[in-house]
Write an enzyme that holds these catalytic residues in place. Structure first.
Site, short mmCIF file in Angstrom:
data_model
loop_
_atom_site.label_atom_id
_atom_site.label_comp_id
_atom_site.label_asym_id
_atom_site.label_seq_id
_atom_site.Cartn_x
_atom_site.Cartn_y
_atom_site.Cartn_z
N SER A 63 -57.63 20.46 -61.92
CA SER A 63 -58.02 21.99 -61.72
C SER A 63 -59.61 22.34 -61.90
CB SER A 63 -57.15 22.74 -62.57
OG SER A 63 -55.95 22.58 -62.45
N1 SAM Z 1 -53.66 18.95 -66.03
C1 SAM Z 1 -54.12 18.07 -65.17
C2 SAM Z 1 -55.47 17.71 -65.37
O1 SAM Z 1 -56.19 18.02 -66.39
O2 SAM Z 1 -55.67 16.95 -64.58
C3 SAM Z 1 -54.10 18.69 -63.83
C4 SAM Z 1 -52.37 18.98 -63.42
S1 SAM Z 1 -52.07 19.08 -62.07
C5 SAM Z 1 -52.64 20.48 -61.28
C6 SAM Z 1 -50.23 19.27 -61.96
C7 SAM Z 1 -49.67 18.10 -62.45
O3 SAM Z 1 -48.03 18.31 -63.12
C8 SAM Z 1 -49.57 16.47 -61.73
O4 SAM Z 1 -50.29 15.47 -62.02
C9 SAM Z 1 -48.13 16.53 -61.39
O5 SAM Z 1 -47.50 15.26 -60.99
C10 SAM Z 1 -47.47 17.16 -62.80
N2 SAM Z 1 -46.00 17.63 -62.64
C11 SAM Z 1 -45.25 18.22 -61.92
N3 SAM Z 1 -44.11 18.40 -62.08
C12 SAM Z 1 -43.88 17.83 -63.31
C13 SAM Z 1 -43.00 17.49 -64.32
N4 SAM Z 1 -41.64 18.05 -64.13
N5 SAM Z 1 -43.20 16.83 -65.40
C14 SAM Z 1 -44.38 16.35 -65.44
N6 SAM Z 1 -45.47 16.73 -64.93
C15 SAM Z 1 -45.20 17.18 -63.79
#
Ligand code: SAM
Length: 215
Positions: A63
């Site tokens: 983000s």
């Molecule tokens: N917090 C992260 C960072 O600091 O880089 C950015 C997160 S990114 C916007 C969203 C993340 O949520 C992705 O890596 C995606 O694979 C993960 N995601 C989506 N659905 C998920 C789930 N049910 N459980 C765990 N992770 C999930």
């Protein structure tokens, strides 16, 4: 922690974060400390401190710095808090929480991103973060209840199982709404129940799992 590119981080905090109204000094200090350039793919290292999200592979993103700071301010982690993060991605948000003294449990559904995040955290010298491959919409019962839960992907509603895993006085921060546009929501548990507050409009990649979007 590696303190290279400290001037760029100071500039990022001044021009992108403080200027937009994030005032919590502990958040600002953590954003100044964590070497964001270790959490982006090498080809994006030059723009690691710019004012936008960055692709990290597998159609996912790290983000924008301001959004990380804003969500962290809403979560308000205290030293020693146990925080559950859903959506490890690059590991950057977890590193910011760790820099504030929190113990972080972070869940990610894409195994390659978990491998990358663990290597980024190690390179940056960040401790106190455990990362697991798991569907975060199911929560993580083992370490519950949590002082804070941060969901870093868009969900139509906060899964009720996560609310159940929140301690009294705990906060959940999440982007809630349809896939193209959400608002940041904070839920706070008290002995009387759950208070809901709504903040900025945001746009996140979807939270995909049993208790959110299916695909
Ligand atoms: N917090 C992260 C960072 O600091 O880089 C950015 C997160 S990114 C916007 C969203 C993340 O949520 C992705 O890596 C995606 O694979 C993960 N995601 C989506 N659905 C998920 C789930 N049910 N459980 C765990 N992770 C999930």
């Amino acid at each position: 922690m590696n303190l290279d590119r400290a001037d760029e981080r100071r500039m990022m905090v001044q021009t992108q974060i403080l200027s937009r109204g994030v005032k919590n000094k502990r958040v600002l200090r953590a954003m100044e400390m964590v070497p964001r350039h270790f959490f982006v793919p090498e080809e994006f290292a030059g723009v690691a401190y710019h004012d936008h999200p960055i692709p990290i592979g597998h159609d996912q993103t790290i983000s924008q710095p301001y959004i990380v700071a804003r969500m962290t301010e809403l979560l308000a982690p205290e030293e020693g808090d146990i925080i559950l993060e859903i959506g490890t991605g690059s590991g950057y948000q977890a590193a910011v929480l760790s820099a504030m003294g929190a113990r972080v449990i972070s869940l990610e559904r894409i195994v390659e991103l978990v491998d990358g995040a663990l290597s980024n955290l190690q390179k940056a010298g960040v401790g106190n973060v455990s990362v697991f491959v798991s569907d975060g919409t199911l929560g993580w019962e083992n370490m519950a209840p949590y002082d804070g839960i941060i969901i870093t992907a868009a969900t139509p509603a906060v899964p009720s199982i996560l609310i159940e895993q929140l301690a009294v006085n705990g906060r959940i921060v999440a982007p809630v709404g349809p896939q193209h546009m959400q608002v940041l929501v904070r839920l706070t548990r008290s002995t009387e129940g759950i208070r809901r507050e709504e903040y900025d409009g945001v746009r996140f990649v979807p939270l995909i799992g049993r208790n959110s979007w299916n695909s």
